[in-house]
Motif scaffolding. Structure first.
Motif, PDB file in Angstrom:
ATOM      1  N   LYS A 192      -7.956  -8.004  22.014  1.00 23.09           N
ATOM      2  CA  LYS A 192      -8.708  -7.821  23.251  1.00 23.09           C
ATOM      3  C   LYS A 192      -7.787  -7.924  24.451  1.00 23.09           C
ATOM      4  N   GLY A 193      -8.094  -7.135  25.475  1.00 20.49           N
ATOM      5  CA  GLY A 193      -7.265  -7.126  26.663  1.00 20.49           C
ATOM      6  C   GLY A 193      -5.904  -6.526  26.428  1.00 20.49           C
ATOM      7  N   ASN A 194      -5.776  -5.740  25.335  1.00 20.13           N
ATOM      8  CA  ASN A 194      -4.518  -5.072  24.993  1.00 20.13           C
ATOM      9  C   ASN A 194      -3.378  -6.070  24.786  1.00 20.13           C
ATOM     10  N   LYS A 195      -3.739  -7.290  24.341  1.00 17.38           N
ATOM     11  CA  LYS A 195      -2.741  -8.323  24.099  1.00 17.38           C
ATOM     12  C   LYS A 195      -2.222  -8.207  22.675  1.00 17.38           C
ATOM     13  N   GLU A 196      -0.921  -8.296  22.554  1.00 15.48           N
ATOM     14  CA  GLU A 196      -0.290  -8.168  21.241  1.00 15.48           C
ATOM     15  C   GLU A 196      -0.003  -9.546  20.651  1.00 15.48           C
ATOM     16  N   ARG A 197      -0.219  -9.678  19.346  1.00 10.60           N
ATOM     17  CA  ARG A 197       0.141 -10.916  18.666  1.00 10.60           C
ATOM     18  C   ARG A 197       0.647 -10.585  17.263  1.00 10.60           C
ATOM     19  N   PHE A 198       1.440 -11.485  16.731  1.00 11.43           N
ATOM     20  CA  PHE A 198       1.975 -11.331  15.382  1.00 11.43           C
ATOM     21  C   PHE A 198       1.167 -12.216  14.449  1.00 11.43           C
ATOM     22  N   VAL A 199       0.665 -11.636  13.362  1.00 14.00           N
ATOM     23  CA  VAL A 199      -0.132 -12.382  12.396  1.00 14.00           C
ATOM     24  C   VAL A 199       0.589 -12.350  11.054  1.00 14.00           C
ATOM     25  N   PRO A 200       0.943 -13.519  10.509  1.00 12.07           N
ATOM     26  CA  PRO A 200       1.589 -13.542   9.191  1.00 12.07           C
ATOM     27  C   PRO A 200       0.688 -12.944   8.113  1.00 12.07           C
ATOM     28  N   LEU A 201       1.308 -12.391   7.107  1.00 10.52           N
ATOM     29  CA  LEU A 201       0.581 -11.772   6.003  1.00 10.52           C
ATOM     30  C   LEU A 201       0.939 -12.497   4.715  1.00 10.52           C
ATOM     31  N   GLY A 202      -0.051 -13.172   4.135  1.00 10.01           N
ATOM     32  CA  GLY A 202       0.179 -13.961   2.929  1.00 10.01           C
ATOM     33  C   GLY A 202       0.402 -13.114   1.689  1.00 10.01           C
ATOM     34  N   ARG A 203       0.722 -13.800   0.587  1.00  8.22           N
ATOM     35  CA  ARG A 203       1.139 -13.110  -0.636  1.00  8.22           C
ATOM     36  C   ARG A 203       0.047 -12.193  -1.188  1.00  8.22           C
ATOM     37  N   TYR A 204      -1.207 -12.661  -1.207  1.00  5.33           N
ATOM     38  CA  TYR A 204      -2.272 -11.846  -1.796  1.00  5.33           C
ATOM     39  C   TYR A 204      -2.553 -10.602  -0.956  1.00  5.33           C
ATOM     40  N   ALA A 205      -2.645 -10.795   0.351  1.00  9.61           N
ATOM     41  CA  ALA A 205      -2.885  -9.649   1.229  1.00  9.61           C
ATOM     42  C   ALA A 205      -1.705  -8.693   1.183  1.00  9.61           C
ATOM     43  N   LYS A 206      -0.515  -9.248   1.127  1.00 10.56           N
ATOM     44  CA  LYS A 206       0.687  -8.423   1.089  1.00 10.56           C
ATOM     45  C   LYS A 206       0.716  -7.549  -0.166  1.00 10.56           C
ATOM     46  N   LYS A 207       0.375  -8.155  -1.319  1.00 13.28           N
ATOM     47  CA  LYS A 207       0.353  -7.393  -2.573  1.00 13.28           C
ATOM     48  C   LYS A 207      -0.708  -6.305  -2.538  1.00 13.28           C
ATOM     49  N   ALA A 208      -1.899  -6.640  -1.985  1.00 11.72           N
ATOM     50  CA  ALA A 208      -2.981  -5.653  -1.924  1.00 11.72           C
ATOM     51  C   ALA A 208      -2.590  -4.465  -1.054  1.00 11.72           C
ATOM     52  N   VAL A 209      -1.964  -4.733   0.087  1.00 12.82           N
ATOM     53  CA  VAL A 209      -1.551  -3.649   0.984  1.00 12.82           C
ATOM     54  C   VAL A 209      -0.426  -2.835   0.356  1.00 12.82           C
ATOM     55  N   THR A 210       0.524  -3.527  -0.293  1.00 11.67           N
ATOM     56  CA  THR A 210       1.626  -2.817  -0.943  1.00 11.67           C
ATOM     57  C   THR A 210       1.116  -1.907  -2.051  1.00 11.67           C
ATOM     58  N   ASP A 211       0.214  -2.416  -2.891  1.00 11.73           N
ATOM     59  CA  ASP A 211      -0.366  -1.596  -3.961  1.00 11.73           C
ATOM     60  C   ASP A 211      -1.084  -0.384  -3.393  1.00 11.73           C
ATOM     61  N   TYR A 212      -1.806  -0.600  -2.304  1.00 12.50           N
ATOM     62  CA  TYR A 212      -2.525   0.512  -1.668  1.00 12.50           C
ATOM     63  C   TYR A 212      -1.561   1.545  -1.103  1.00 12.50           C
ATOM     64  N   LEU A 213      -0.500   1.088  -0.452  1.00 14.66           N
ATOM     65  CA  LEU A 213       0.467   2.020   0.134  1.00 14.66           C
ATOM     66  C   LEU A 213       1.175   2.844  -0.942  1.00 14.66           C
ATOM     67  N   VAL A 214       1.441   2.237  -2.096  1.00 16.64           N
ATOM     68  CA  VAL A 214       2.179   2.923  -3.153  1.00 16.64           C
ATOM     69  C   VAL A 214       1.277   3.792  -4.009  1.00 16.64           C
ATOM     70  N   ARG A 215       0.099   3.273  -4.371  1.00 21.81           N
ATOM     71  CA  ARG A 215      -0.726   3.958  -5.372  1.00 21.81           C
ATOM     72  C   ARG A 215      -2.042   4.513  -4.835  1.00 21.81           C
ATOM     73  N   GLY A 216      -2.418   4.187  -3.608  1.00 24.71           N
ATOM     74  CA  GLY A 216      -3.704   4.633  -3.093  1.00 24.71           C
ATOM     75  C   GLY A 216      -3.633   5.547  -1.890  1.00 24.71           C
ATOM     76  N   ARG A 217      -2.901   5.124  -0.875  1.00 23.67           N
ATOM     77  CA  ARG A 217      -2.880   5.886   0.370  1.00 23.67           C
ATOM     78  C   ARG A 217      -2.323   7.294   0.220  1.00 23.67           C
ATOM     79  N   PRO A 218      -1.242   7.524  -0.597  1.00 23.12           N
ATOM     80  CA  PRO A 218      -0.731   8.903  -0.704  1.00 23.12           C
ATOM     81  C   PRO A 218      -1.791   9.899  -1.164  1.00 23.12           C
TER      82      PRO A 218
END
Length: 332
Positions: A205-231
């Protein structure tokens, strides 16, 4: 057409032409002001110059208390109602939030009338809408969250996307608009450093930028999606930088994400109302239950003030009682 009706029509035209409000919003104003006009007619008022603050206060009370149907002519009030029979309402009582919305329409109408010179003074200038009771955020128990996250599976590109969406929402506490607004190039340290904690650059909100850490489970889910789903999903579209794609290869919408969550909740047999914000609430509550400092949670959620975040501390009372009962030597 009486003067009040003409004033309301002029105000609605103003909302459309000069303020550019949507048809849906103007329809809500029309409904709320129609009830206000009916209240004034019932009290013999058909001229805006005759309205005073006492009348508006009385209208506010009628919103909260409701207006029963008038009995048939010649029948005394209350006659014909069996014991225990429910009241038949002309206008049922409104919740605090709905009362505040209806009064906002009235305040806007009278402000417009004063600015247009229809009346000399604004009788609603000192009227304040009721403050809604503070609602505690609803958080899912950890076992329900785990069931929800496991619901989509990982056999198809869409299932991989759904799992990535859910893991991102719970793993980062991001708002739904922030998560569906992510682009692929906003991921940092995700594929190149698989053993390190990754993170997301989120525009809140308010166009404010923040950095949010990404834990192991979320990281694996996103990686799997990028490699095997998104293409596979990307080939169905015309090319987009969006991280989360719909079945046609375009950016996943908030409405589409909401539907995914509903379907996952149904498969997980979660029988309570759930929304994208439920996962955000769960993220914050589980962090605090785990001992996180409220100011850290504030930064992760992107709250401008710690006061907003502190509402989550109210939902951890059971956890505090449990810690006290198991830790203090004189608790039992």
């Amino acid at each position: 057409m009486d003067k009040i009706t003409r004033l309301i029509n002029s105000y609605l035209d103003h909302l459309v032409v000069e303020r550019g409000l949507s048809a849906h919003t103007v329809s809500g104003y029309r409904r709320d002001l129609g009830r206000y006009a009916a209240f004034l007619r019932d009290h013999g008022v058909d001229d805006p110059t005759k309205i005073n603050s006492t009348m508006i206060t009385g209208y506010a009370a009628s919103l909260a208390e409701g207006v029963p149907d008038k009995p048939a002519e010649g029948v005394p009030d209350g006659a014909g109602a069996a014991a225990g029979e429910q009241t038949v309402w002309r206008y049922p009582p409104l919740a605090t939030s709905s009362t505040a919305r209806a009064l906002a329409a009235v305040r806007g109408l009278h402000k417009f009338a004063a600015e247009e010179g229809v009346v000399a003074d604004n009788p609603a200038s000192e009227i304040r809408p009721p403050k809604p009771a503070r609602r505690l955020p609803k958080a899912l128990p950890l076992d329900a969250v785990q069931a929800l996250l496991a619901a989509p599976g990982c056999k198809t590109p869409l299932a991989l996307r759904d799992t990535a969406l859910l893991e991102l929402l719970y793993g980062t506490g991001g708002r739904i608009s922030e998560i569906v607004g992510l682009d692929v190039d906003e991921l940092s340290g995700l594929l190149t450093e698989p053993d390190e904690v990754g993170g997301l650059r989120v525009i809140g909100k308010g166009n404010k930028e923040r950095f949010v850490p990404l834990g192991r489970y979320a990281k694996k889910a996103v990686t799997d999606y990028l490699v095997r789903g998104r293409p596979d999903l990307a080939r169905r579209g015309r090319g987009t930088a969006a991280l989360l794609l719909n079945a046609r290869g375009g950016r996943l919408s908030r409405q589409g994400a909401w539907l995914i969550i509903q379907q996952a909740a149904e498969r997980a047999k979660i029988n309570i109302e759930i929304s994208p914000h439920t996962l955000r609430h769960s993220f914050a509550t589980h962090l605090l239950d785990g001992g996180a400092d409220v100011r850290v949670v504030q930064e992760l959620l992107g709250h401008a003030s710690v006061t907003t975040t502190q509402i989550y501390t109210l939902v951890t009372v059971d956890h505090l009682r449990e810690v006290y009962a198991t830790s203090h030597p004189r608790a039992r």
